[in-house]
Design a protein around this motif. Structure first.
Motif, mmCIF file in Angstrom:
data_model
loop_
_atom_site.group_PDB
_atom_site.id
_atom_site.type_symbol
_atom_site.label_atom_id
_atom_site.label_comp_id
_atom_site.label_asym_id
_atom_site.label_seq_id
_atom_site.Cartn_x
_atom_site.Cartn_y
_atom_site.Cartn_z
ATOM 1 N N SER A 94 0.869 -1.179 0.000
ATOM 2 C CA SER A 94 0.000 0.000 0.000
ATOM 3 C C SER A 94 0.902 1.224 0.000
ATOM 4 C CB SER A 94 -0.880 0.022 1.253
ATOM 5 O OG SER A 94 -1.367 1.334 1.491
ATOM 6 N N PRO A 95 0.506 2.281 -0.690
ATOM 7 C CA PRO A 95 1.331 3.499 -0.662
ATOM 8 C C PRO A 95 1.380 4.148 0.707
ATOM 9 C CG PRO A 95 -0.678 3.846 -1.934
ATOM 10 C CD PRO A 95 -0.617 2.391 -1.620
ATOM 11 N N PHE A 96 0.506 3.698 1.631
ATOM 12 C CA PHE A 96 0.466 4.310 2.967
ATOM 13 C C PHE A 96 1.175 3.471 4.027
ATOM 14 C CE2 PHE A 96 -3.134 6.190 0.739
ATOM 15 C CZ PHE A 96 -2.980 7.523 1.045
ATOM 16 N N GLU A 97 1.758 2.350 3.632
ATOM 17 C CA GLU A 97 2.283 1.410 4.624
ATOM 18 C C GLU A 97 3.674 0.911 4.229
ATOM 19 O OE1 GLU A 97 0.508 1.088 7.242
ATOM 20 O OE2 GLU A 97 -1.486 1.690 6.583
ATOM 21 N N GLU A 98 4.407 0.421 5.257
ATOM 22 C CA GLU A 98 5.681 -0.247 5.002
ATOM 23 C C GLU A 98 5.674 -1.686 5.522
ATOM 24 O OE1 GLU A 98 9.293 2.171 5.495
ATOM 25 O OE2 GLU A 98 7.979 3.893 5.844
ATOM 26 N N LEU A 99 4.484 -2.185 5.801
ATOM 27 C CA LEU A 99 4.388 -3.564 6.279
ATOM 28 C C LEU A 99 5.000 -4.554 5.295
ATOM 29 C CD1 LEU A 99 3.216 -5.753 8.222
ATOM 30 C CD2 LEU A 99 1.112 -5.645 6.860
ATOM 31 N N ALA A 100 4.783 -4.330 4.001
ATOM 32 C CA ALA A 100 5.206 -5.310 3.002
ATOM 33 C C ALA A 100 6.721 -5.498 2.972
ATOM 34 C CB ALA A 100 4.677 -4.922 1.624
ATOM 35 N N ALA A 101 7.468 -4.566 3.549
ATOM 36 C CA ALA A 101 8.926 -4.747 3.637
ATOM 37 C C ALA A 101 9.294 -5.879 4.586
ATOM 38 C CB ALA A 101 9.581 -3.441 4.092
ATOM 39 N N LEU A 102 8.346 -6.277 5.419
ATOM 40 C CA LEU A 102 8.577 -7.403 6.354
ATOM 41 C C LEU A 102 8.053 -8.711 5.744
ATOM 42 C CD1 LEU A 102 7.554 -5.520 9.631
ATOM 43 C CD2 LEU A 102 9.857 -6.316 9.046
ATOM 44 N N LEU A 103 8.210 -8.842 4.465
ATOM 45 C CA LEU A 103 7.741 -9.977 3.669
ATOM 46 C C LEU A 103 8.042 -11.331 4.317
ATOM 47 C CD1 LEU A 103 6.782 -10.753 0.692
ATOM 48 C CD2 LEU A 103 9.223 -11.010 0.215
ATOM 49 N N PRO A 104 7.011 -12.147 4.525
ATOM 50 C CA PRO A 104 7.269 -13.488 5.073
ATOM 51 C C PRO A 104 8.059 -14.356 4.089
ATOM 52 C CG PRO A 104 4.940 -12.905 5.308
ATOM 53 C CD PRO A 104 5.556 -11.876 4.412
ATOM 54 N N ARG A 105 9.219 -14.828 4.554
ATOM 55 C CA ARG A 105 10.056 -15.736 3.747
ATOM 56 C C ARG A 105 9.730 -17.178 4.073
ATOM 57 N NH1 ARG A 105 14.088 -14.199 0.020
ATOM 58 N NH2 ARG A 105 13.536 -12.009 -0.108
ATOM 59 N N GLU A 106 9.371 -17.386 5.339
ATOM 60 C CA GLU A 106 9.078 -18.756 5.786
ATOM 61 C C GLU A 106 8.070 -18.649 6.928
ATOM 62 O OE1 GLU A 106 12.492 -20.674 7.470
ATOM 63 O OE2 GLU A 106 11.311 -22.355 8.238
ATOM 64 N N ILE A 107 7.076 -19.517 6.914
ATOM 65 C CA ILE A 107 6.086 -19.545 8.000
ATOM 66 C C ILE A 107 6.522 -20.646 8.964
ATOM 67 C CG2 ILE A 107 3.654 -19.773 8.583
ATOM 68 C CD1 ILE A 107 4.235 -17.479 6.635
ATOM 69 N N THR A 108 6.673 -20.304 10.218
ATOM 70 C CA THR A 108 7.199 -21.299 11.161
ATOM 71 C C THR A 108 6.127 -21.894 12.073
ATOM 72 O OG1 THR A 108 7.856 -19.473 12.611
ATOM 73 C CG2 THR A 108 9.532 -20.347 11.146
ATOM 74 N N GLY A 109 4.927 -21.374 12.041
ATOM 75 C CA GLY A 109 3.879 -21.976 12.861
ATOM 76 C C GLY A 109 2.762 -21.006 13.139
ATOM 77 N N GLY A 110 1.689 -21.542 13.706
ATOM 78 C CA GLY A 110 0.550 -20.698 14.031
ATOM 79 C C GLY A 110 -0.063 -21.122 15.351
ATOM 80 N N PHE A 111 -0.839 -20.223 15.932
ATOM 81 C CA PHE A 111 -1.522 -20.550 17.184
ATOM 82 C C PHE A 111 -2.865 -19.835 17.241
ATOM 83 C CE2 PHE A 111 -0.949 -16.446 19.254
ATOM 84 C CZ PHE A 111 0.188 -15.932 18.658
ATOM 85 N N ARG A 112 -3.722 -20.350 18.075
ATOM 86 C CA ARG A 112 -4.991 -19.695 18.389
ATOM 87 C C ARG A 112 -5.295 -19.939 19.857
ATOM 88 N NH1 ARG A 112 -9.908 -19.663 19.733
ATOM 89 N NH2 ARG A 112 -11.344 -18.155 18.823
ATOM 90 N N CYS A 113 -5.653 -18.869 20.572
ATOM 91 C CA CYS A 113 -5.887 -19.029 22.006
ATOM 92 C C CYS A 113 -6.747 -17.888 22.531
ATOM 93 C CB CYS A 113 -4.572 -19.054 22.775
ATOM 94 S SG CYS A 113 -3.561 -17.583 22.603
ATOM 95 N N GLY A 114 -7.350 -18.131 23.662
ATOM 96 C CA GLY A 114 -7.909 -17.051 24.455
ATOM 97 C C GLY A 114 -6.781 -16.419 25.250
ATOM 98 N N VAL A 115 -6.848 -15.099 25.435
ATOM 99 C CA VAL A 115 -5.778 -14.410 26.147
ATOM 100 C C VAL A 115 -6.385 -13.281 26.969
ATOM 101 C CG1 VAL A 115 -5.323 -12.977 24.115
ATOM 102 C CG2 VAL A 115 -3.567 -13.186 25.888
ATOM 103 N N ALA A 116 -5.813 -13.044 28.135
ATOM 104 C CA ALA A 116 -6.320 -11.975 29.001
ATOM 105 C C ALA A 116 -5.184 -11.370 29.805
ATOM 106 C CB ALA A 116 -7.388 -12.514 29.944
ATOM 107 N N PHE A 117 -5.332 -10.117 30.136
ATOM 108 C CA PHE A 117 -4.372 -9.454 31.019
ATOM 109 C C PHE A 117 -4.965 -8.122 31.465
ATOM 110 C CE2 PHE A 117 -3.182 -8.658 26.593
ATOM 111 C CZ PHE A 117 -3.274 -7.288 26.518
ATOM 112 N N THR A 118 -4.266 -7.492 32.402
ATOM 113 C CA THR A 118 -4.651 -6.177 32.898
ATOM 114 C C THR A 118 -3.461 -5.239 32.755
ATOM 115 O OG1 THR A 118 -6.267 -7.081 34.453
ATOM 116 C CG2 THR A 118 -5.358 -4.902 34.971
ATOM 117 N N ILE A 119 -3.690 -4.043 32.243
ATOM 118 C CA ILE A 119 -2.630 -3.033 32.164
ATOM 119 C C ILE A 119 -2.813 -2.078 33.333
ATOM 120 C CG2 ILE A 119 -1.700 -1.096 30.837
ATOM 121 C CD1 ILE A 119 -2.438 -2.592 28.298
#
Lengths: 268, 268, 268, 268
Positions: free
Chosen positions: B228-253
Motif C-alpha cells: 500500500s502506498p500508505f504502509e511499510e508492512l510489506a517490507a517485512l515480507l514473510p520468507r518462511e512460515i514457522t507456525g501458528g496458534f490460536r488461544c484465548g488471552v487476558a491481562f490487565t494493564i
C-alpha cells in the motif's frame, strides 16, 4: 451467452453472485428478551391469514452469527463474508391452527445476510448491532456464569432503536426459547417497478434441519425501544419483561415452504 | 473551573473523557502466525537502543477483544464501547540484554482502543479487521478441533494489507506464544505543532498483571502481505512460515515503565 | 537505525506515519447553528484561564471536509485519506482580554483527522456524521437557493447526539460566522500511563493562513441535543436558536501558539 | 389486518418500509472513465438477447449521490437516508437493433440504494467507495479547473476492486457521456428458496425523466482493476483508456419497461 449465478450479479462463471444457493449453515450466539406488549400492537403487525396469539407476547433477539454455504467454500473461508450481527423482534400467532412466529422488523450489518434475508422474506434493513461476547479468561467481558450481564443494542441511520440486557441466573440445559423454536412465517414481497401488483407476494417459511443449542442460560432481562421516524418498532412497547436467555444456536436452511396470501397488496 | 477527565475531552464531571485511567482489563481471542523475514528488514523497524534479534523472526497477530476499565463501568456495559478487533505485526530484539518484542505497525477498528493505544505508544491506525470466530454448535464457522481453519485479514483505506490463516493441529496446553509472552517496548511520540522537538519522545512498556491463556491450539499457518502506498508492512515480507496458534488471552494493564530515547527525533 | 516520521508509526522511510507535518490545507462545506444556552453551562466547559463570555452564546457546526498536506501528496490523491466529516460545538469566551472560541466536544469519522486533531488539542471522538450536500441539478438534494433545507446529525456508539438544520434565507456575502472567525483555544492533554502529571497539558491555538469563505448563506435554524451516558453535550441545551449559516470554508494550518495552563491536572 | 408499505418491511402505517414507491429523484456528481477491454470479455457478461457492440468499449463510473422520493419526504430530510456513493462498470450492446448499456457489476454503500437497486435489477453489492469532491475555495481538494485530478476507488470485503482518476482538461458543455446517455437494461432475478425456476427473471430498464447534466468536463484518465475471489470484474481488464469525464448529473425514475428473457435460468 448463458450467465451463471443463483442470484444477482450473474456472471460468466457464477463467481460474482452475491448469494449462493442453499443449503446455508448458521452458528451463532443469541441473546434474547421475552416481553409482553399490547395485544393490539401485535395484531397490527401480522398479515391477514395469521391469527394473533392474543396475549401480547413477543421477543427481542440479538444474534452474533457465523454462516457458511454448502456449495460455496468462500463464505466460511472469509470471515468478512460469512459473519454478521443482527437484531430482530418476534411476535407470536397461529397459522392453520399451529403456533408460529413472525419477525416484523429486523436489522443486519452485512450485505450477504441482507440479500439472503430478502430472498427468505426477512424484512431486513441495515443497522449497527453490538452484543456482549462471552470471554473465557480475564475481566475484559462477561463470562458464562451466574450474575454476568450480557447487553445488546441496535441502531440505524444513527438512531438507537433498541437496547437490552440479560443477567445470567442459571444454566438451563434442555430449555428451548420460544423465539428460536417456532417456525417463522415471512412475507415475500417484490414490488414491480413497472407498476401494478407485486411480482412476488406470498407467505414463506424456511425448511430447517440440524437445529442445535448449546450453553443455554436463563436470567433477568431489561429491554427498551426508542422511536425513529423510519421505524414502527416502538409501537411494540415492552409493558412487562418476562425473562431472558443466552445460548449458542445452530441450524441449516435447506429450502422453503410457501403459501399464497389471502388478500391483495395495498399497492402504491 | 477545573475540568475533569484523565484524557480529552475534559468536561465538568469527567463523563465525556474518551479514555478512562488504568487499570484496563482485556480478554480476547488471538490468532497468530510466526514467520521469518529478512533480518535487515527487522533491524530497519527498530529504534536506536533496541538491538535486533538477528534471525528475522516475527509474528502477525489478529485479536478479537473485549475490554473494560476498572474505574469506568460503562466500557464493559456497552459492547460498542469495549469491543474491538486489531491486527499487528511483532518483531523481536533485545533491550538491556533482555529479550523484548516491538510492534512496528498495528490497525484497530475502535476509537477508544485507538486513543488508549496512542497513550501507550502503540502506533495505531484505523483498519477493518475480520477474524474467524470459534463456534460451539453447527457448521456456520470453525470449531476448536483438529483441522479447523481460522482466518484473519486486515485492510485500511480500502486496501488489503495482510491475510493469514491457521489450521488447528492439536491443543497445546502450557504453550505460551512468544508474541504474547515478551514485553513490548513502544515509542511514545507526540509531535509539537508549535515546532521543534516532540513534546513526548521516549520508550515505554506496559506494566501487566493477571496474564492468562485458555484453549491454546497450535497448527500450520499461512500469511501474505500486500503493498500500500500508505504502509511499510510489506517490507517485512514473510520468507518462511514457522507456525501458528490460536488461544484465548487476558491481562490487565496497570501502568507503564519508560526510558529515555538515546537519539533525537528526526524532526520535520 | 533512525526511524522516520513526524508521527507514529515511525518507519524506515517515514511512509507509514499517520500524520504528515504541517502545513495542512482544508476545504469544506460548513453548516452552522448559533444558539443560546445557560451561561453557567458554558462556564462549566471552559478551562481555568479562559473567561466565559457570559451570554450563553454557542454554535453547533457540521463540516464536510477535503484535506491535504503540503508535504504529502497522498492525502489529496486518495479521497479516502483526506476527506472526512465532523460535528462540533463551540462556545465563546475571553483570553487575555480578547474574544476567543473553545470547542469542548467534537466527533469525526476518519483516523487521520482524529490523530491530527489530538495533536492540535481538538478533543476528538469517533462519530457518524451526515450532512446534506448542495446539488447543482435535479431534485435529489437541496440547491443553494432560498427555502432549501440543509440538515446534519451526529451519532456515536449508535446514539444520536445532535441534529440540526438550516433553511436558507438569503446569500450573505461578506458575512463571517463567529464560529469560523474567532481563534479556537484548545487544551493539549497527553496522560502519562507511567503515573503522575500529564506528559503534555497546556493551551494551544492553531496558526492559520489563507482563510476564505464562499457561497455564504444565512437562514432560520433548528437544533436538538440528545443525552448519552458517554457525553456531556446535552448540558449545553439550546434555549434559543439565534440563526444559521451554510458556506464553503477553507484555511491552512501552519503551526501553533501555546500557553501554559494556570492550574494542575486533576489527575487520576 | 392489511399491512402497508410498497416494500418490506410492511407495517401498520407503512412508515417502516425501506423503499418508498417511485418517482425517485437523483442528483449526483459522476466521475467516469471510458476504456476498451477484450470484446469477448464484454460478450461474456451480456445475457442472451443482448448483442455485444463488438468493439470492447466499456466505462467505469464513480457516483456521489443525493436521492429523494416524491412520496416520502424523509429520504431528502435525512442525509444519512438519501445520500450514497456507488461504483459500477458499464458495457455496451444492442437490443432490438438499438444501442443500449448494461451494468454487470455495481457496489454501493447504503441499504436503501441496495434494495432500490435490486428492485430495478441493478446487481448491487455492498462496497466502500471514495470519490474526490470538488471544492470551491482553498487547497484541501481539487477545484473544477484545468489540471485538477479527481480520483475514485471501490473496495469490498476489504479488497480494492477498482481505482481510477480523471485529470480535467476542459469544460465540455453539451457533451453527453455515453455511460450516462444510453438506456441500461438490467436482469431482474429473484431466486425461489422453495426450489425450481426463479420467481422473477426478466429484462428491465428504468423509465427516466428530467435528465440533466451540469459542469461537464473531459480529461485524461487512468483505471486499474484488482482481482478478488468474490468478483469477475478483473476479466474486463482495461486494455486502453479512451477518455474521462466529470459532471453533475440528475434524473427521475418513474417506472420501468420490461421484456421476457429468451432463455431459462441456469438453476442451482
Amino acid at each position: 451467452m448463458t450467465l451463471q449465478g443463483w442470484s444477482l450479479p450473474q456472471s460468466p462463471t457464477g463467481t460474482a453472485a452475491l448469494v449462493p444457493p442453499p443449503p446455508w449453515h448458521f452458528s451463532g450466539e443469541a441473546l434474547g428478551i421475552d416481553f409482553i406488549t399490547e395485544p393490539d400492537a401485535v395484531a397490527a403487525v401480522l398479515p391477514s391469514g395469521i391469527e394473533p396469539s392474543g396475549d401480547g407476547s413477543a421477543s427481542f433477539v440479538f444474534c452474533d452469527w457465523s454462516s457458511s454455504a454448502e456449495r460455496d467454500a468462500r463464505v466460511a473461508a472469509d470471515p468478512a463474508r460469512g459473519q454478521y450481527r443482527e437484531a430482530y423482534v418476534t411476535v407470536y400467532g397461529r397459522l392453520d391452527g399451529r403456533n408460529i412466529a413472525r419477525v416484523p422488523y429486523i436489522w443486519v450489518d452485512n450485505d450477504l445476510s441482507f440479500a439472503r434475508g430478502l430472498i427468505q422474506g426477512f424484512p431486513k434493513k441495515a443497522g449497527s448491532i453490538a452484543i456482549s461476547r462471552a470471554v473465557r479468561v480475564g475481566r475484559g467481558g462477561p463470562r458464562l456464569e451466574r450474575g454476568a450481564v450480557f447487553a445488546g443494542h441496535v441502531s440505524s441511520l444513527g438512531r438507537r432503536l433498541a437496547s437490552g440486557s440479560v443477567t445470567l441466573n442459571e444454566p438451563a440445559d434442555g430449555y428451548l426459547p420460544r423465539a428460536l423454536r417456532l417456525p417463522v412465517w415471512h412475507t415475500r414481497l417484490v414490488p414491480d417497478l413497472a407498476g401494478g401488483e407485486p411480482l412476488v407476494y406470498d407467505l414463506a417459511r424456511n425448511l430447517v434441519t440440524d437445529f442445535a443449542l448449546a450453553d443455554v442460560w436463563r436470567g433477568q432481562a431489561e429491554l427498551a425501544f426508542q422511536d425513529s421516524p423510519f421505524e414502527e418498532l416502538a409501537a411494540l412497547l415492552p409493558r412487562e419483561i418476562t425473562g431472558g436467555f443466552r445460548c449458542g444456536v445452530a441450524f441449516t436452511i435447506v429450502g422453503a415452504e410457501t403459501r399464497t396470501l389471502g388478500s391483495g397488496h395495498p399497492g402504491r
